[in-house]
Design a protein around this motif. Structure first.
Motif, short mmCIF file in Angstrom:
data_model
loop_
_atom_site.label_atom_id
_atom_site.label_comp_id
_atom_site.label_asym_id
_atom_site.label_seq_id
_atom_site.Cartn_x
_atom_site.Cartn_y
_atom_site.Cartn_z
N ASP A 59 17.31 -50.98 -11.07
CA ASP A 59 17.51 -50.71 -9.46
C ASP A 59 17.32 -51.68 -8.61
O ASP A 59 16.48 -52.53 -9.10
CB ASP A 59 16.91 -49.34 -9.23
CG ASP A 59 17.65 -48.15 -8.49
OD1 ASP A 59 18.65 -47.99 -9.26
OD2 ASP A 59 17.03 -47.54 -7.82
N HIS A 112 33.94 -54.98 -12.19
CA HIS A 112 32.88 -55.09 -11.19
C HIS A 112 31.91 -54.16 -11.88
O HIS A 112 31.68 -53.04 -11.62
CB HIS A 112 32.98 -54.67 -9.99
CG HIS A 112 34.28 -55.50 -9.35
ND1 HIS A 112 33.92 -56.88 -9.00
CD2 HIS A 112 35.66 -55.43 -9.03
CE1 HIS A 112 35.02 -57.37 -8.42
NE2 HIS A 112 36.23 -56.35 -8.52
N ASP A 113 31.04 -55.01 -12.81
CA ASP A 113 30.11 -53.91 -13.30
C ASP A 113 28.68 -53.84 -13.05
O ASP A 113 28.20 -54.70 -12.24
CB ASP A 113 30.08 -54.42 -15.23
CG ASP A 113 30.01 -55.80 -15.33
OD1 ASP A 113 28.92 -55.99 -14.77
OD2 ASP A 113 30.63 -56.37 -16.25
N ASP A 114 27.97 -52.77 -13.67
CA ASP A 114 26.42 -52.78 -13.24
C ASP A 114 25.76 -53.40 -14.35
O ASP A 114 24.65 -52.65 -14.70
CB ASP A 114 26.32 -51.36 -12.80
CG ASP A 114 26.78 -50.37 -13.63
OD1 ASP A 114 27.16 -50.94 -14.82
OD2 ASP A 114 26.56 -49.50 -13.43
N CYS A 127 19.65 -58.94 -15.61
CA CYS A 127 18.75 -57.86 -15.70
C CYS A 127 17.29 -58.31 -15.45
O CYS A 127 16.60 -57.65 -14.80
CB CYS A 127 18.88 -57.15 -16.79
SG CYS A 127 18.55 -57.60 -18.06
N LEU A 156 21.79 -52.82 -15.23
CA LEU A 156 20.94 -53.47 -14.31
C LEU A 156 20.04 -52.56 -13.84
O LEU A 156 20.10 -51.44 -13.55
CB LEU A 156 21.75 -54.12 -13.19
CG LEU A 156 22.84 -55.15 -13.47
CD1 LEU A 156 23.69 -55.58 -12.30
CD2 LEU A 156 22.14 -56.52 -14.03
#
Ligand code: SAM
Length: 580
Positions: A303, A290-292, A322, A301
């Motif tokens: 904010d 579960h990545d960002d 993104c 990504l």
């Protein structure tokens, strides 16, 4: 007797027209084995095995063993129904008797070929299963004996690994004690060759190829140009390739120990600190569950409160990009064919043994390439990200002599990491999760195609390490960036966020050669240019240049295909001028 390439071609045509026929998989596997491709033979044998298993357990299997019958109703060896999948009413199920008569041969081929590739852990598992099955069906017979012989071979390797002598039972031909299979290697090697039937590989040094690559380079690196270059041949038979290529290569290089490849060159002077290349790629992969990171380019990504917040896919909430640009490109490039297919999410991500993480990242890259191919309806080896990249292939003699019994221990071309899981089982899972039939889709996703993709990725992909545990967690192929060759005294450094960049090194960032006197160091400083001059080659680094020569050579060996022979390594190892 050498196997005939023509026989292989016609068997493949037959197989693609009758893809659920396990006999054809077995027959092609035997041909592959005879041509010296035990890895491809093992994959065919496993496909035959899966189909035969459906005869015994139809409810437990998604794909069922059938054979196409010709219009006059007989099983016809040469019947060719074209590219289309066989129609249900033109095919008949494989019978239980056929299963019982053939399953032993399938196990023998599978185990023998896994042993030849060095994939002993899976060979052991299949061998044990085969012995029990064959004994149950027929009592003790020649096939069981053949499997027991293979089992003894596997156990010999096990005992050698454990540094234990064979017991008298083992020496006299018995099976010996039970063993712990986790000690056996799961990963072996396949031949890293340009398959003679691969019609997708371009002539990488042809003027039209250089023109095409230079056209693509215009936006990505306007001050650079792709050119052919002579490099030291780093693996045993690369020199032969160079010999063949000489007629086409107009340069002063005549030494036979060279490999003619491509490289990046400056077209004009580049100042220190200047960014000379910026490239983004969607051929990326991450093993973070579960990545960002952006699903497309793997940049962090933004904010949620940012002016331009992350953009989710409208049809599957889990996939986040993104930017709107990445979202749109992803839909057209790879996401279309896999949108909403949840089963794909877990493949290759939750890897218990950290040692396997890098290998599984290559599987994920393979998965991305398959998704690109399915979304764009393009053969995977024709994808623009894949077609022109380097595969570090060894030469292969098509008139292969069966008697040689080439295997991982006696043939240096067995240099492509190969395992039952990463090259056979998991790719079949990937295809099934993509709602593709792995048998019918063989013309696009046959094992030789996947092996070629792996060879290209292993020669060119860059990786990023986790800040959490230091293990590899992101990798990508940047098809223009990866044209730059390596030096342990590079003139650029690279950074990779969303896009990858090359920046020209300044004087203070240049490598410090070990063993140079202060005077020699000063002399080098005065004569070496700052920045990069027109016509100089752009030299990247495939390892940390702060390491000593032994460590650098070890780290870069996989990417280079052999020990680094750059000027600095030759100097520091005492192999060059200093040794004289
Ligand atoms: C990422 S590719 C570099 C581009 C490649 N030359 C091409 O034609 O696309 C890596 C391969 O380039 C070759 N290579 C790169 N740097 C080298 C060096 N310093 N010496 C010898 N071969 C090198 C090796 O064959 C290696 O496997």
């Amino acid at each position: 007797m050498p196997q005939s390439p023509t026989a292989l071609k016609s068997k493949t045509t037959q197989l693609y027209s009758d893809p659920h026929n396990p006999f054809l998989h077995l027959e092609r596997g035997l041909l592959y084995e005879g041509l010296g491709f035990p890895d491809l033979a093992a994959a065919d044998a496993y496909r035959a095995l899966s189909l035969f298993e459906s005869v015994v357990d139809p409810d437990g299997c998604e794909f069922h063993a059938r054979r196409v019958v010709s219009p006059d109703g007989c099983m016809n060896e040469s019947f060719d129904c074209g590219e289309e999948q066989e129609e249900e009413n033109d095919s008949v199920p494989i019978t239980r008797d056929e299963h019982d008569d053939t399953i032993g041969k399938v196990y023998i081929l599978l185990v023998r070929c896994l042993v030849r590739c060095g994939c002993l852990r899976d060979a052991y598992e299949f061998c044990g299963r085969g012995i029990v099955l064959v004994r149950g069906l027929h009592g003790y017979n020649d096939e069981e004996e053949e499997l027991r012989k293979l089992m003894r071979e596997i156990k010999r390797v096990y005992l050698a690994r454990m540094n234990k002598p064979a017991t008298s039972d083992e020496s006299s031909g018995g099976d010996g004690a039970e063993i712990n299979p986790s000690i056996l290697p799961a990963q072996g090697f396949a031949r890293r060759v340009l398959y003679p039937w691969n019609e997708h590989e371009p002539d990488r040094k042809a003027p039209e190829t250089l023109r095409l690559l230079n056209e693509r380079l215009k936006d990505v690196a306007p001050k650079c140009e792709v050119r052919a270059v002579a490099l030291p041949a780093l693996h045993a038979n690369a020199a032969t390739t160079a010999e063949k290529d000489k007629d086409n290569f107009h340069d002063h290089q005549t030494d036979s120990d060279v490999s003619i490849q491509l490289g990046l060159f400056a077209k004009e002077d580049i100042k220190p600190g200047e960014i000379l290349l910026r490239e983004s790629s969607l051929l990326t992969a991450t093993n973070r569950l579960h990545d960002d990171l952006c699903d497309a380019c793997n940049a962090p990504l933004p904010d949620l409160s940012a002016v331009e917040p992350p953009v989710p896919c409208e049809d599957c909430d889990d996939t986040i990009f993104c930017s709107r640009q990445c979202h749109d490109q992803a839909q057209q490039t790879y996401h279309g064919a896999i949108c909403g297919l949840d089963g794909l999410q877990s493949i290759g991500k939750d890897i218990p043994d950290p040692k396997d993480k890098a290998d599984y990242l290559y599987l994920l890259l393979l998965g991305r390439a398959l998704a690109m191919s399915a979304t764009q309806d393009v053969h995977p080896l024709e994808l623009p990200e894949v077609k022109y990249i380097w595969g570090d292939f060894h030469d292969y003699d098509y008139n292969y002599d069966d008697d040689v019994d080439a295997n991982v221990d006696n043939d240096p071309s067995f240099s492509l990491p190969f395992s039952f899981h990463l090259n056979i089982l998991q790719p079949m899972r990937l295809l099934e999760e993509m709602a593709l039939d792995p048998f019918v889709s063989l013309p696009r996703y046959d094992t030789w195609i996947l092996n070629t993709l792996y060879a290209k990725f292993r020669g060119t992909a860059s990786g990023r390490l986790s800040t959490w545990d230091g293990g590899p967690e992101v990798c990508a192929v940047h098809p223009l960036w990866c044209l730059a060759n390596h030096s342990c005294d590079p003139n650029v450094r690279w950074e990779w966020g969303g896009e990858i960049t090359f920046m020209a090194r300044g004087e203070t960032e240049k490598a410090v050669w070990a063993g140079l006197s202060a005077e020699e160091r000063e002399k080098r400083r005065k004569t070496s240019s700052t920045g990069i001059r027109a016509d100089e080659e752009i030299l990247n680094h495939y390892c940390d240049i702060g390491l000593d020569v032994k460590q650098r050579r070890e780290w870069a060996r996989g990417a280079l295909g052999g020990l680094c022979l750059c000027e600095r390594c030759v100097w520091e190892s005492g192999e060059g001028e200093r040794a004289k």
